[in-house]
Scaffold this active site. Structure first.
Site, mmCIF file in Angstrom:
data_model
loop_
_atom_site.group_PDB
_atom_site.id
_atom_site.type_symbol
_atom_site.label_atom_id
_atom_site.label_comp_id
_atom_site.label_asym_id
_atom_site.label_seq_id
_atom_site.Cartn_x
_atom_site.Cartn_y
_atom_site.Cartn_z
ATOM 1 N N SER A 1 0.827 -1.218 0.000
ATOM 2 C CA SER A 1 0.000 0.000 0.000
ATOM 3 C C SER A 1 0.859 1.265 0.000
ATOM 4 O O SER A 1 2.004 1.264 0.464
ATOM 5 C CB SER A 1 -0.925 0.009 1.208
ATOM 6 O OG SER A 1 -1.726 -1.142 1.215
HETATM 7 N N1 SAM Z 1 -0.722 -4.929 4.005
HETATM 8 C C1 SAM Z 1 0.052 -5.219 2.830
HETATM 9 C C2 SAM Z 1 1.430 -4.649 2.872
HETATM 10 O O1 SAM Z 1 1.774 -3.967 3.867
HETATM 11 O O2 SAM Z 1 2.204 -4.907 1.937
HETATM 12 C C3 SAM Z 1 -0.649 -4.822 1.556
HETATM 13 C C4 SAM Z 1 -1.820 -5.655 1.296
HETATM 14 S S1 SAM Z 1 -2.371 -5.798 -0.358
HETATM 15 C C5 SAM Z 1 -2.993 -4.201 -0.675
HETATM 16 C C6 SAM Z 1 -3.809 -6.828 -0.047
HETATM 17 C C7 SAM Z 1 -3.468 -8.252 0.267
HETATM 18 O O3 SAM Z 1 -4.651 -8.897 0.731
HETATM 19 C C8 SAM Z 1 -2.994 -9.061 -0.921
HETATM 20 O O4 SAM Z 1 -1.736 -9.606 -0.658
HETATM 21 C C9 SAM Z 1 -4.062 -10.146 -1.083
HETATM 22 O O5 SAM Z 1 -3.563 -11.381 -1.549
HETATM 23 C C10 SAM Z 1 -4.587 -10.242 0.331
HETATM 24 N N2 SAM Z 1 -5.931 -10.844 0.477
HETATM 25 C C11 SAM Z 1 -7.046 -10.679 -0.281
HETATM 26 N N3 SAM Z 1 -8.072 -11.400 0.212
HETATM 27 C C12 SAM Z 1 -7.596 -12.028 1.336
HETATM 28 C C13 SAM Z 1 -8.178 -12.910 2.297
HETATM 29 N N4 SAM Z 1 -9.454 -13.292 2.246
HETATM 30 N N5 SAM Z 1 -7.386 -13.352 3.309
HETATM 31 C C14 SAM Z 1 -6.096 -12.985 3.398
HETATM 32 N N6 SAM Z 1 -5.491 -12.146 2.527
HETATM 33 C C15 SAM Z 1 -6.232 -11.670 1.508
#
Ligand code: SAM
Length: 215
Positions: free
Chosen positions: A65
């Protein structure tokens, strides 16, 4: 080769910008932004851009992000030393590292990631940075993570269609949840009643899972 001094300068400039914009406020959160090496959480090709104020690709169609979003969500979450936190969407592990730094050794953060490859990367990044109070689990975090519940704080770094019931259930009384629904971010506070406050517009990749989007 990336010059370390250039990176440190870029980091200070970013922190200055986020403070000036009124996004970064709390001293311990500012300190966490200083301490966590964001350059260790981005892909090698993007190290020179580690402190640019925009999201970067981390593979698998996902992103780390934007620093402004991480700062805003961290302030809204209001984390405290010693707390237990669930993050849904580990991605690179950077947001988890910021929170691990703030809650300290007596606190614990569990960060759930649905994509194995990213979970492995987040775990390696967090280990390298020395955050033994952060645990990465490969799990559909749209249903929370019952095994370690209840939580003082829950942060969802992907966009959900609605507030997952499991997350509200797994939040302690007096707890706080920050989540984005489509492109609207909310603070959910759980007490005798559940209070929902609109925080602003933010764009995220979708939360995919049983209590999220279907794909
Ligand atoms: N917090 C992260 C960072 O600091 O790099 C950025 C997160 S990224 C914007 C969103 C993440 O959510 C992705 O890696 C995606 O695979 C994950 N995601 C989506 N649905 C999910 C779920 N149901 N459970 C766990 N992770 C999930």
């Amino acid at each position: 080769m990336t010059d370390v001094t250039d990176l440190m300068r870029a980091k200070e400039a970013l922190i200055y910008e986020l403070i000036n914009e009124g996004v970064l406020k709390r001293e311990d959160i500012i300190e966490a932004f200083r301490k966590v090496p964001r350059e260790d959480f981005v892909l090698a090709d993007y190290i020179d851009h580690a402190y640019d104020n925009y999201p970067l690709p981390i593979g698998e169609g996902q992103t780390i992000s934007q620093p402004l979003t991480v700062a805003f969500m961290t302030e809204a979450l209001d984390p405290k030393k010693g707390q237990k936190i669930l993050e849904v969407g580990a991605g690179s592990g950077y947001q988890a590292a910021i929170l691990a730094e703030i809650i300290g050794k007596k606190g614990k953060i569990i960060t759930a990631e649905r994509i194995q490859k990213l979970a492995d990367m987040a775990r390696a990044n967090l280990n390298k940075a020395g955050y033994s109070n952060a645990e990465v689990v490969v799990y559909d975090g749209s249903t929370g993570y019952e095994k370690e519940a209840p939580y003082d704080r829950i942060i969802v770094t992907a966009s959900a269609p609605s507030v997952p019931n499991s997350l509200v259930k797994q939040l302690k009384k007096g707890g706080k949840l920050v989540i984005t629904l489509l492109d609207e971010m909310f603070l959910i506070e759980k007490d005798d009643k559940v209070k929902k406050t609109f925080l602003g517009y933010y764009v995220f990749v979708p939360l995919i899972g049983k209590e999220g989007h279907s794909r």
